[in-house]
Design a protein around this motif. Sequence first.
Motif, PDB file in Angstrom:
ATOM      1  N   ASP A 160       0.823  -1.208   0.000  1.00  7.86           N
ATOM      2  CA  ASP A 160       0.000   0.000   0.000  1.00  7.86           C
ATOM      3  C   ASP A 160       0.859   1.260   0.000  1.00  7.86           C
ATOM      4  O   ASP A 160       0.469   2.285  -0.579  1.00  7.86           O
ATOM      5  N   ASP A 161       2.053   1.186   0.615  1.00 11.52           N
ATOM      6  CA  ASP A 161       2.976   2.327   0.570  1.00 11.52           C
ATOM      7  C   ASP A 161       3.491   2.546  -0.850  1.00 11.52           C
ATOM      8  O   ASP A 161       3.655   3.693  -1.292  1.00 11.52           O
ATOM      9  N   VAL A 162       3.737   1.445  -1.557  1.00 13.10           N
ATOM     10  CA  VAL A 162       4.179   1.538  -2.958  1.00 13.10           C
ATOM     11  C   VAL A 162       3.088   2.179  -3.813  1.00 13.10           C
ATOM     12  O   VAL A 162       3.370   3.001  -4.701  1.00 13.10           O
ATOM     13  N   ILE A 163       1.835   1.830  -3.523  1.00 13.40           N
ATOM     14  CA  ILE A 163       0.703   2.409  -4.268  1.00 13.40           C
ATOM     15  C   ILE A 163       0.640   3.923  -4.039  1.00 13.40           C
ATOM     16  O   ILE A 163       0.428   4.702  -4.978  1.00 13.40           O
ATOM     17  N   ILE A 164       0.849   4.342  -2.797  1.00  9.35           N
ATOM     18  CA  ILE A 164       0.859   5.777  -2.482  1.00  9.35           C
ATOM     19  C   ILE A 164       1.992   6.478  -3.226  1.00  9.35           C
ATOM     20  O   ILE A 164       1.816   7.585  -3.777  1.00  9.35           O
ATOM     21  N   LEU A 165       3.164   5.844  -3.259  1.00 12.53           N
ATOM     22  CA  LEU A 165       4.295   6.420  -3.994  1.00 12.53           C
ATOM     23  C   LEU A 165       3.967   6.520  -5.482  1.00 12.53           C
ATOM     24  O   LEU A 165       4.366   7.489  -6.152  1.00 12.53           O
ATOM     25  N   LEU A 166       3.228   5.543  -5.994  1.00  8.16           N
ATOM     26  CA  LEU A 166       2.801   5.582  -7.397  1.00  8.16           C
ATOM     27  C   LEU A 166       1.876   6.769  -7.646  1.00  8.16           C
ATOM     28  O   LEU A 166       1.984   7.445  -8.677  1.00  8.16           O
ATOM     29  N   TYR A 167       0.968   7.038  -6.705  1.00  6.54           N
ATOM     30  CA  TYR A 167       0.124   8.233  -6.800  1.00  6.54           C
ATOM     31  C   TYR A 167       1.002   9.477  -6.942  1.00  6.54           C
ATOM     32  O   TYR A 167       0.734  10.358  -7.766  1.00  6.54           O
ATOM     33  N   GLY A 168       2.039   9.532  -6.090  1.00  6.54           N
ATOM     34  CA  GLY A 168       2.937  10.690  -6.097  1.00  6.54           C
ATOM     35  C   GLY A 168       3.669  10.846  -7.418  1.00  6.54           C
ATOM     36  O   GLY A 168       3.818  11.970  -7.925  1.00  6.54           O
ATOM     37  N   VAL A 169       4.127   9.722  -7.970  1.00  9.62           N
ATOM     38  CA  VAL A 169       4.837   9.761  -9.259  1.00  9.62           C
ATOM     39  C   VAL A 169       3.918  10.283 -10.364  1.00  9.62           C
ATOM     40  O   VAL A 169       4.308  11.132 -11.177  1.00  9.62           O
ATOM     41  N   ILE A 170       2.673   9.799 -10.384  1.00  9.79           N
ATOM     42  CA  ILE A 170       1.696  10.254 -11.383  1.00  9.79           C
ATOM     43  C   ILE A 170       1.466  11.753 -11.245  1.00  9.79           C
ATOM     44  O   ILE A 170       1.415  12.498 -12.238  1.00  9.79           O
ATOM     45  N   GLY A 171       1.346  12.211  -9.994  1.00  8.59           N
ATOM     46  CA  GLY A 171       1.144  13.639  -9.743  1.00  8.59           C
ATOM     47  C   GLY A 171       2.324  14.475 -10.203  1.00  8.59           C
ATOM     48  O   GLY A 171       2.145  15.518 -10.849  1.00  8.59           O
ATOM     49  N   LEU A 172       3.545  14.016  -9.899  1.00  6.51           N
ATOM     50  CA  LEU A 172       4.745  14.759 -10.286  1.00  6.51           C
ATOM     51  C   LEU A 172       4.907  14.817 -11.798  1.00  6.51           C
ATOM     52  O   LEU A 172       5.285  15.867 -12.352  1.00  6.51           O
ATOM     53  N   VAL A 173       4.622  13.711 -12.477  1.00  6.71           N
ATOM     54  CA  VAL A 173       4.725  13.682 -13.946  1.00  6.71           C
ATOM     55  C   VAL A 173       3.726  14.660 -14.558  1.00  6.71           C
ATOM     56  O   VAL A 173       4.053  15.399 -15.499  1.00  6.71           O
ATOM     57  N   THR A 174       2.510  14.673 -14.009  1.00  8.55           N
ATOM     58  CA  THR A 174       1.481  15.586 -14.518  1.00  8.55           C
ATOM     59  C   THR A 174       1.899  17.046 -14.317  1.00  8.55           C
ATOM     60  O   THR A 174       1.782  17.870 -15.237  1.00  8.55           O
ATOM     61  N   LEU A 175       2.392  17.370 -13.118  1.00  9.61           N
ATOM     62  CA  LEU A 175       2.814  18.741 -12.827  1.00  9.61           C
ATOM     63  C   LEU A 175       4.008  19.153 -13.687  1.00  9.61           C
ATOM     64  O   LEU A 175       4.097  20.289 -14.143  1.00  9.61           O
ATOM     65  N   ALA A 176       4.921  18.192 -13.921  1.00  7.49           N
ATOM     66  CA  ALA A 176       6.097  18.490 -14.749  1.00  7.49           C
ATOM     67  C   ALA A 176       5.690  18.788 -16.189  1.00  7.49           C
ATOM     68  O   ALA A 176       6.256  19.679 -16.840  1.00  7.49           O
ATOM     69  N   LYS A 177       4.702  18.059 -16.692  1.00  9.22           N
ATOM     70  CA  LYS A 177       4.260  18.242 -18.078  1.00  9.22           C
ATOM     71  C   LYS A 177       3.633  19.622 -18.280  1.00  9.22           C
ATOM     72  O   LYS A 177       3.778  20.233 -19.342  1.00  9.22           O
ATOM     73  N   PHE A 178       2.926  20.105 -17.267  1.00  8.90           N
ATOM     74  CA  PHE A 178       2.248  21.404 -17.367  1.00  8.90           C
ATOM     75  C   PHE A 178       2.941  22.463 -16.505  1.00  8.90           C
ATOM     76  O   PHE A 178       2.292  23.396 -16.025  1.00  8.90           O
ATOM     77  N   ARG A 179       4.247  22.313 -16.293  1.00  5.53           N
ATOM     78  CA  ARG A 179       4.966  23.175 -15.358  1.00  5.53           C
ATOM     79  C   ARG A 179       4.903  24.656 -15.721  1.00  5.53           C
ATOM     80  O   ARG A 179       5.011  25.521 -14.836  1.00  5.53           O
ATOM     81  N   HIS A 180       4.724  24.963 -16.999  1.00  3.36           N
ATOM     82  CA  HIS A 180       4.682  26.370 -17.412  1.00  3.36           C
ATOM     83  C   HIS A 180       3.508  27.100 -16.768  1.00  3.36           C
ATOM     84  O   HIS A 180       3.558  28.322 -16.590  1.00  3.36           O
ATOM     85  N   GLN A 181       2.446  26.371 -16.399  1.00  2.00           N
ATOM     86  CA  GLN A 181       1.308  27.005 -15.737  1.00  2.00           C
ATOM     87  C   GLN A 181       1.521  27.178 -14.237  1.00  2.00           C
ATOM     88  O   GLN A 181       0.741  27.859 -13.578  1.00  2.00           O
ATOM     89  N   LEU A 182       2.559  26.550 -13.716  1.00  7.10           N
ATOM     90  CA  LEU A 182       2.868  26.651 -12.288  1.00  7.10           C
ATOM     91  C   LEU A 182       3.997  27.643 -12.020  1.00  7.10           C
ATOM     92  O   LEU A 182       4.038  28.284 -10.970  1.00  7.10           O
TER      93      LEU A 182
END
Length: 242
Positions: A125-147
């Motif tokens: 379950d900790d690995v699953i949470i880390l996977l959530y984090g990776v998905i979030g970071l990839v999404t934010l990195a892709k749209f970083r110009h808006q941040l």
Amino acid sequence: MISLFNLKRVSPLSIFLFCHLISSLFILFVIFSGIYKLNVSTEFEEYGLGTDYSVLLLLIVALITSAIYFIQHNYASSSSLLWLLISIGFVFLAMDEQFMIHEKMDHFIHHVLQIQETSLSDRIDDVIILLYGVIGLVTLAKFRHQLLNCKPGLLVLILGGALLAASVVLDIVTNDDTLAQLVSTNQDKLHAIHHLGTITEEVCKIFSETCFIAAFLIYLRHYYIIAQPQVSKQQSPAPQHL
């Protein structure tokens, strides 16, 4: 509706301090409630007041990012997809928090693969949470110009991410007594360490979610100010021709 929000008068620092004042008062209430019940960590555990408040914070984040999506979609030329994805993501996280989806996925994997639960496999379950984090970071990195175009919001967002990472690490550490036994083998001390770890983990999580609320309110303020000329233009009455 947007014109009702006079966000220009509220500074990013005021937003940050107000949000954290509310969460600090809640945490103090929960701690004193726990002292009264002679078990401070009770309300910070699953399905306690801490869980209910966390779900509320996550849903507020989803609402704020939905408002940003609305502004970007209707009044800006840049893509609004990021804010829609963030909003959907936080709705899912709220559902996960309320219904313990990642814990149930852990149990499902153990059942389907016929894995005997051990100290190591119990961290799926900790690995699953880390996977959530990776998905979030990839999404934010892709749209970083808006941040990157709102430094105050970005700094608070980074702080929230750091606190969330700390809460995940604490969750992994306090998942069982394996690491705590390096400090002491006394059962009373292990019990105390577990309770302290649970409280610290939940406090970090609550403050991380509070940071996300503050950060996205700052982004909402930023994009609202940018969109204000377009909002005023669309809301102004058409000229009357005689």
